[in-house]
Design an enzyme around this catalytic site. Structure first.
Site, PDB file in Angstrom:
ATOM      1  N   GLY A 249     -94.104 -13.904  94.849  1.00 38.09           N
ATOM      2  CA  GLY A 249     -94.961 -14.998  94.386  1.00 38.09           C
ATOM      3  C   GLY A 249     -96.208 -15.081  95.261  1.00 38.09           C
ATOM      4  CG  HIS A 250     -95.841 -16.199  99.334  1.00 32.35           C
ATOM      5  ND1 HIS A 250     -94.525 -16.106  99.740  1.00 32.35           N
ATOM      6  CD2 HIS A 250     -96.158 -17.520  99.403  1.00 32.35           C
ATOM      7  CE1 HIS A 250     -94.078 -17.321 100.047  1.00 32.35           C
ATOM      8  NE2 HIS A 250     -95.030 -18.193  99.843  1.00 32.35           N
TER       9      HIS A 250
ATOM     10  CD  GLN B  29    -100.393 -21.700  86.616  1.00 31.94           C
ATOM     11  OE1 GLN B  29     -99.506 -21.503  85.784  1.00 31.94           O
ATOM     12  NE2 GLN B  29    -101.609 -21.194  86.498  1.00 31.94           N
TER      13      GLN B  29
ATOM     14  CB  SER C 262     -89.616 -19.402 101.398  1.00 35.34           C
ATOM     15  OG  SER C 262     -90.903 -18.861 101.168  1.00 35.34           O
TER      16      SER C 262
END
Ligand code: AMP
Length: 284
Positions: free
Chosen positions: A36-37, A153, A191
């Site tokens: 995602g990061h 988002q 995370s």
């Protein structure tokens, strides 16, 4: 890739990059970097800018009984991800750089607080959370001086609050957002997924399932928000490890609850899976 640990050095590096005619894109994170990061980093790169990733587990956005101490920290592994993604700068400030007196100090007397969007949902359940978020984002903006900042988002309310803060405080920063990156079974990468046992991990798909049940019902013509919310509640109850915090249909801009759901409204969920609290959302 440059690793920077002080605010002054970060400000210097930004000034140098800008003198060289470069734009700067900032990706604020708390580390324990996942795909995602990475999607945020790639979006930042698309902006044609030098990419700075900040890695800082911000103490002031955690409540007293939350997971600040356990939150996963692995700067070496995070730097490996950033090198692979051709990030220009990792800004991982020491606590004493961000808060005079360090992480456990409550000596800061200046805060940044959004007072409308932050009232409900996460803000209601996690008092002080968004004040901590806005304050640290303001500090990160002042340190990195970005032209663009990229947010996910996945943390929808946070995204809306940061957009509002930038407008209200006249930051000359464009906020760019990235859709939620998911596991093949729909679980949003986070995370905090590291906290889940194998059994809990299997049940954590209940968030995505519940959101899709609401979206499917909506698409079949059920527009009563209460009934859509009840369908999400029932879906969450099917997972024995799950305990619902909230399930709501809200206006995607104001985050106020709606009675009649319309296309473009957002379904938001917070669910405890065992001891781990997860959030997710889906636009109808
Ligand atoms: P965090 O490190 O969890 O504070 O998140 C840092 C940034 O990454 C925030 O803008 C998040 O919204 C974003 N983010 C976290 N998880 C995801 C995901 N699964 N997909 C997209 N963005 C994400």
């Amino acid at each position: 890739m440059k690793l920077i640990r002080s605010v002054k050095e970060m400000q210097g590096a930004s000034a140098t990059a800008k003198r060289g005619g470069r734009r700067i894109a900032l990706v604020p994170t708390m580390g324990a970097l996942h795909d995602g990061h990475v999607a945020l980093m790639r979006k930042a790169r698309e902006q044609g800018a030098a990419v700075a990733v900040s890695i800082y587990v911000n103490p002031t956005q955690f409540g007293p009984h939350e997971d600040f101490k356990q939150y996963p920290r692995d700067l070496d592994a995070d730097c490996t991800v950033c090198v692979r993604e051709s990030v220009d700068v990792v800004f991982a400030p020491y606590d004493a750089e961000m808060y005079d007196g360090g992480a456990h100090s409550h000596q800061a007397s200046t805060w940044v607080e959004e007072t409308a969007l932050a009232k409900r949902l996460e803000g209601e359940r996690r008092p002080g959370h968004f004040r901590g978020v806005c304050t640290v984002v303001a500090k990160l903006f002042n340190a990195a001086q970005p032209d663009v900042a990229v947010f996910g988002q996945k943390d929808y309310q946070q995204l809306k609050i940061v957009q509002r803060m930038v407008r209200d405080l006249c930051y000359p920063i464009e906020i760019v957002s990235v859709p939620t990156v998911r596991e093949p079974d729909g679980l949003a990468l986070s995370s905090r997924n590291q906290y889940l046992s194998a059994e809990e991990r299997a049940q954590a798909t209940v968030l995505w399932k519940a959101l899709n049940i609401a979206a499917d019902l909506f698409n079949e013509g059920e527009h009563n928000a209460h009934r859509l919310e009840t369908a999400m509640v029932r879906a969450v109850q099917l997972a024995p490890a799950a305990r619902l915090d909230y399930a709501e249909i809200a206006d995607a801009e104001t985050l106020e609850p709606v009675h009649e759901a319309q296309r473009g409204n957002i379904a938001l969920l917070a669910v405890h899976i065992g001891k781990t609290r997860l959030i997710d959302n889906l636009v109808l």
